[in-house]
Design an enzyme around this catalytic site. Structure first.
Site, PDB file in Angstrom:
ATOM      1  N   SER A   1       0.838  -1.205   0.000  1.00 53.33           N
ATOM      2  CA  SER A   1       0.000   0.000   0.000  1.00 53.33           C
ATOM      3  C   SER A   1       0.870   1.251   0.000  1.00 53.33           C
ATOM      4  O   SER A   1       1.972   1.252   0.570  1.00 53.33           O
ATOM      5  CB  SER A   1      -0.903   0.012   1.240  1.00 53.33           C
ATOM      6  OG  SER A   1      -1.516   1.268   1.414  1.00 53.33           O
TER       7      SER A   1
ATOM      8  N   TYR B   1      -2.517  -0.232   9.951  1.00 51.26           N
ATOM      9  CA  TYR B   1      -2.688  -0.800   8.608  1.00 51.26           C
ATOM     10  C   TYR B   1      -1.386  -0.688   7.820  1.00 51.26           C
ATOM     11  O   TYR B   1      -0.915  -1.662   7.227  1.00 51.26           O
ATOM     12  CB  TYR B   1      -3.819  -0.076   7.873  1.00 51.26           C
ATOM     13  CG  TYR B   1      -3.902  -0.419   6.404  1.00 51.26           C
ATOM     14  CD1 TYR B   1      -4.310  -1.684   5.994  1.00 51.26           C
ATOM     15  CD2 TYR B   1      -3.565   0.521   5.428  1.00 51.26           C
ATOM     16  CE1 TYR B   1      -4.377  -2.007   4.643  1.00 51.26           C
ATOM     17  CE2 TYR B   1      -3.633   0.211   4.083  1.00 51.26           C
ATOM     18  CZ  TYR B   1      -4.037  -1.059   3.690  1.00 51.26           C
ATOM     19  OH  TYR B   1      -4.101  -1.366   2.358  1.00 51.26           O
TER      20      TYR B   1
END
Length: 317
Positions: free
Chosen positions: A126, A151
């Site tokens: 990501s 995350y």
């Protein structure tokens, strides 16, 4: 070629699996159909994958024994790992789900690859791993040692874990740092769907950091093209950005949504949220050198295709 696609009911997973089927591959899709967002949307995506060369298995990656049996029985030629607990803001509310899905689940997947090595493991990382790095555009050579959300920390951990397995067991592994994917069948927890619902229903849109934000919006077809080109070219270990490398101001993005939806937005300015970043921008030179492709779909063009799906799917006229 038989491919394993994890997260096949997800946004990127469904689109990648569909393209693989269209080009003639055999696809085994797995997904745990997590209720984090609409299971009905996930099932509707799976219906788009109904095909003689597609099989679906409901399986959670934390089920180590089930994943072990899958690799022993199926021996996939390549693995496209797109299953994860997504979302920056939700990681503030439910950190345990990120540890289980993104760390324990990925470790189990790597063990499966060790037992039955595929020609290539490609996994979703990501853009969040870059944290608050003020240097734009973000390059794969930049330090990503200071994530600002759990995350992001799990995605950075995935990159490190994959490197270990690549080094120890000669597994070809490539991580893809996706930048704000959007398009038809998109996730309902992301801004295109959230904002579009609010615009169509005349509700307020919360605009964080008082609108002083930029995002590198990447259309889903570009995400898929980059992903499959990487999948087809195994490397010992690599990391690539997949982004449109043209960041857009948040208020300009909302204005573009207004145009494709044909309705004005109501805006409420808010301060910056915890775990969020002010701007994202991908340096895609490494991707272009490796596979001869970099995303380039203009935002308005991509949003028009998104709107053409969004309005009938959600029943707006």
């Amino acid at each position: 070629m038989k491919l394993l696609v994890t997260g096949a009911a997800g946004f990127i997973g469904m689109h990648c699996a569909k393209r693989l089927l269209e080009r003639g591959d055999e696809v085994l899709g797995i997904d745990n159909l997590s209720p984090y967002y609409s299971v009905e949307l996930k099932k509707a995506r799976l219906k788009r994958l109904e095909h003689g060369r597609f099989r679906f298995l409901p399986l959670d990656l934390t089920n180590a024994a089930g994943l072990e049996r899958l690799f022993d029985d199926e021996k996939p030629a390549a693995v496209l790992h797109l299953a994860a607990q997504p979302g920056v803001r939700y990681s503030l509310k439910n950190p345990a789900s990120y540890v289980q899905s993104n760390l324990v689940g990925f470790a189990n997947l790597l063990e499966g690859c060790r037992r039955s090595p595929p020609r290539h493991l490609v996994f979703a990382s990501s853009s969040s791993v870059y944290g608050n790095n003020p240097k734009l555009p973000w390059s794969e050579s930049d330090s990503v040692d200071l994530p600002i959300s759990l995350y992001a920390a799990t995605k950075k951990s995935n990159e490190l874990m994959a490197h270990v397995y690549s080094h120890l067991y000669a597994i070809s592994a490539t991580g893809l740092r996706y930048f704000t994917a959007y398009g038809p069948w998109g996730r309902p927890d992301m801004s295109p769907v959230l904002f579009a619902h609010a615009i169509m229903e005349g509700r307020l849109i919360e605009v964080f950091n008082h609108g002083d934000m930029q995002r590198d919006f990447t259309y889903i077809d570009d995400i898929v093209e980059g992903t499959l080109r990487v999948l087809d070219q195994p490397a010992p270990y690599a990391i690539y950005n997949i982004g449109n490398h043209r960041p857009v101001q948040l208020l300009d993005y909302i204005a573009a949504l207004e145009r494709v939806l044909g309705k004005k937005a109501k805006i409420e300015m808010k301060p910056m949220q915890l775990g969020d970043v002010k701007a994202t921008c991908a340096d895609t030179q490494a991707l272009a050198r490796a596979v001869g492709f970099a995303p380039s779909t203009p935002l308005e063009q991509g949003l028009a295709k998104f709107a053409a799906w969004f309005k009938p799917y959600y029943g707006y006229t």
